[in-house]
Design a protein around this motif. Structure first.
Motif, PDB file in Angstrom:
ATOM      1  N   ALA A  49      -4.051  27.844  22.115  1.00 49.60           N
ATOM      2  CA  ALA A  49      -5.237  27.113  21.675  1.00 49.60           C
ATOM      3  C   ALA A  49      -6.495  27.951  21.841  1.00 49.60           C
ATOM      4  CB  ALA A  49      -5.366  25.820  22.466  1.00 49.60           C
ATOM      5  N   ASP A  50      -7.501  27.622  21.045  1.00 48.31           N
ATOM      6  CA  ASP A  50      -8.804  28.248  21.207  1.00 48.31           C
ATOM      7  C   ASP A  50      -9.491  27.681  22.446  1.00 48.31           C
ATOM      8  OD1 ASP A  50      -9.620  25.694  20.488  1.00 48.31           O
ATOM      9  OD2 ASP A  50     -10.403  26.273  18.530  1.00 48.31           O
ATOM     10  N   ASP A  51     -10.713  28.126  22.703  1.00 52.42           N
ATOM     11  CA  ASP A  51     -11.403  27.706  23.926  1.00 52.42           C
ATOM     12  C   ASP A  51     -11.619  26.202  23.988  1.00 52.42           C
ATOM     13  OD1 ASP A  51     -11.503  30.316  24.746  1.00 52.42           O
ATOM     14  OD2 ASP A  51     -13.559  30.665  24.041  1.00 52.42           O
TER      15      ASP A  51
ATOM     16  N   PRO B 192      -5.509  26.446  16.838  1.00 52.64           N
ATOM     17  CA  PRO B 192      -4.953  27.745  17.211  1.00 52.64           C
ATOM     18  C   PRO B 192      -6.050  28.783  17.414  1.00 52.64           C
ATOM     19  CG  PRO B 192      -3.693  26.779  15.419  1.00 52.64           C
ATOM     20  CD  PRO B 192      -4.901  25.920  15.603  1.00 52.64           C
ATOM     21  N   ARG B 193      -5.868  29.638  18.356  1.00 60.49           N
ATOM     22  CA  ARG B 193      -6.874  30.647  18.687  1.00 60.49           C
ATOM     23  C   ARG B 193      -7.166  31.548  17.500  1.00 60.49           C
ATOM     24  NH1 ARG B 193      -5.267  34.181  23.763  1.00 60.49           N
ATOM     25  NH2 ARG B 193      -3.739  34.948  22.237  1.00 60.49           N
ATOM     26  N   THR B 194      -6.169  31.806  16.683  1.00 59.13           N
ATOM     27  CA  THR B 194      -6.346  32.690  15.536  1.00 59.13           C
ATOM     28  C   THR B 194      -7.020  31.991  14.375  1.00 59.13           C
ATOM     29  OG1 THR B 194      -4.120  32.105  14.783  1.00 59.13           O
ATOM     30  CG2 THR B 194      -4.369  34.102  16.120  1.00 59.13           C
ATOM     31  N   GLY B 195      -7.100  30.675  14.405  1.00 56.86           N
ATOM     32  CA  GLY B 195      -7.724  29.920  13.326  1.00 56.86           C
ATOM     33  C   GLY B 195      -6.784  29.738  12.153  1.00 56.86           C
TER      34      GLY B 195
ATOM     35  N   ARG C  71      -1.686  18.789  22.019  1.00 56.83           N
ATOM     36  CA  ARG C  71      -1.977  19.879  22.946  1.00 56.83           C
ATOM     37  C   ARG C  71      -1.036  19.802  24.143  1.00 56.83           C
ATOM     38  NH1 ARG C  71      -6.226  17.972  24.374  1.00 56.83           N
ATOM     39  NH2 ARG C  71      -5.721  17.331  26.505  1.00 56.83           N
TER      40      ARG C  71
ATOM     41  N   GLN D  34      -9.198  23.177  10.125  1.00 56.27           N
ATOM     42  CA  GLN D  34     -10.300  23.142  11.080  1.00 56.27           C
ATOM     43  C   GLN D  34     -10.868  21.741  11.251  1.00 56.27           C
ATOM     44  OE1 GLN D  34     -11.435  26.008   8.719  1.00 56.27           O
ATOM     45  NE2 GLN D  34     -10.772  27.691   9.983  1.00 56.27           N
TER      46      GLN D  34
END
Length: 483
Positions: free
Chosen positions: A455-457, A462-465, A425, A470
């Motif tokens: 990045a996701d929350d 990744p925010r998009t997945g 990160r 995962q």
């Protein structure tokens, strides 16, 4: 529904680390103990498979050979056409023989002559060999007959000589009569009114099918057996002279796919398959799990372990009205959560760490990625020229802001899916970037790809997945685990 008696134990490399028992093994007032002997039923198949693998390693058994090489006259038919079924097909439950639990449970004590007579005119297959998982006790019992034809003695003696005695499994035996007088042996019971009452279930004798379901054992012995198998995934496998790590891993990998069941409160499987005498699965929360259940009229059992850590559960009950597997699944999930065991532990290649830190510096400083040319493969800049990569990263930074003062690189590593992958990160003013590199395993590994995304929350993906990424593992650096 609780059986008259049950016992459960958690184990790791050191043996049983905790146990719990309840009830009366014979409904005679005597409580169950850690030493109570239960019938383990189909968990016996793991001992049968290990014996077959050991003979294969010695060159005396060819798992890819047709069964008729060792048992002339055994014939399989599908739609009137004779079929070739291999030893491996039988061990992996992909022979095409139909599921036979209800029938086989009552045939455990059948004579060898009777079982042999069933094959005299050919066994009808439900599907062609190699097509589909179908759990065949009768089919796997043929592996026992094959082994007997090779070694010239009963399969029970071969299993004892190869594994029970060398591993010190002194409380694991094929017949009640083999135990000393006074041994605490659980009796089997059945219930036809949801556990309100139990009726005794006579022991089924030991006969031609004993190799697939005849063993009795204790939680300590099965814990040791589970660790023997799980230790194949470590740097120091237990007693490799009995069966190589490679052979044990063959037992514990999926050979025949099984449909994945619906998720439950304690289990959410991504994949499931029958190995060789064992079942291999991947749980989205726990990681790779190996298990096998046992069930006979009057008894239910399950053993399971996390292959990455070796932490496992053994559960026995003396009624088939209660599924030991359900109890073991829940207990295993709770033990894994309490110990904070990651799904996987990965030791990245040294170059993955070196290259990751170098690329991290260049990405944060806006430097030319060509300065990392020495750690990248020939395709790296051909796939995406440096100016294109820098432009894409600049667009991402426009949304999340400039990188902030960095924490040490090691503390920003998120995880890895294997030794050739690394994710970390980059913290920014209004969010974070997630970076992934993948290496090609040449004599000197090189970075073949780099992806950078917002990045996701949670700051870990990744925010998009991305499907398949995962669940990431803990990464071990110099013996210390980070997550």
């Amino acid at each position: 529904m609780r059986p008259p008696a049950m016992v459960m134990a958690a184990f790791d490399a050191s043996g049983v680390i905790a146990w719990h028992g309840a009830g009366e093994p014979r409904l005679d007032g005597a409580p169950v103990t850690r030493e109570t002997v239960f019938r383990i039923a189909s968990m016996t198949k793991s001992f049968l498979a290990a014996t077959a693998l050991a003979l294969a390693e010695s060159g005396t058994l060819d798992l890819s050979a047709g069964i008729d090489r060792y048992l002339p006259g055994v014939r399989f038919l599908h739609r009137g056409v004779e079929q070739r079924v291999t030893v491996a097909d039988l061990l992996a439950n992909r022979s095409g023989m139909p599921e036979d639990n209800a029938w086989a449970d009552r045939q455990l004590g059948a004579s060898i002559d009777y079982i042999a007579s069933l094959f005299a005119e050919g066994i009808e297959l439900a599907v062609a060999p190699g097509v589909r998982f179908q759990y065949s006790n009768l089919g796997m019992s043929l592996v026992g007959r094959v082994i007997e034809s090779i070694v010239g003695r009963p399969i029970e003696e071969e299993i004892r000589a190869r594994f029970l005695d060398p591993l010190g499994l002194s409380h694991t035996r094929f017949a009640r009569e083999d135990y000393p007088a006074g041994t605490d042996i659980a009796h089997g019971f059945r219930s036809f009114d949801e556990g309100a009452t139990f009726v005794p279930e006579p022991f089924i004798g030991e006969g031609a099918l004993a190799a697939i379901g005849g063993l009795f054992s204790t939680v300590d012995d099965i814990a040791r057996w589970g660790w023997f198998l799980a230790s194949a995934f470590t740097d120091s496998p237990l007693k490799p002279e009995l069966l190589s790590a490679r052979g044990r891993i063959e037992m514990q990998r999926a050979h025949t796919p099984i449909p994945v069941p619906q998720p439950t409160a304690h289990r959410d499987l991504q994949s499931l398959g029958y190995g060789l005498g064992l079942i291999a699965s991947y749980d989205r929360a726990l990681g790779p799990i190996v298990d096998h259940s046992g069930g006979l009229p009057g008894f239910s059992s399950n053993m399971r372990w996390h292959t990455d850590s070796g932490i496992g559960i053994v559960a026995f009950g003396n009624s088939d009205a209660c599924r030991a597997e359900t109890l073991a699944v829940a207990a295993h999930a709770e033990v894994m959560a309490a110990a904070a065991v990651p799904p996987l532990t990965v030791r990245p290649w040294p170059l993955a760490l070196e290259a990751g830190e170098l690329l991290d510096d260049l990405l944060r400083d806006g430097g030319a990625l060509t300065e990392a040319a020495r750690v990248t493969s020939a395709n790296f800049f051909a796939d995406a020229p440096d100016e294109i990569r820098r432009r894409r990263v600049a667009a991402l930074l426009a949304e999340v802001g400039d990188p902030t003062t960095p924490m040490p690189f090691a503390t920003r590593i998120i995880g890895a899916s294997d030794a050739a992958h690394l994710r970390w990160r980059i913290d920014c003013e209004r969010g974070a970037l997630v970076c992934d590199i993948r290496l090609i395993g040449l004599n000197e590994p090189l970075v073949q790809s780099l992806t950078v995304a917002i990045a996701d929350d949670a700051g870990r993906a990744p925010r998009t997945g991305e499907p398949g990424l995962q669940v990431l593992s803990a990464v071990v650096l110099d013996g210390a685990s980070i997550s």
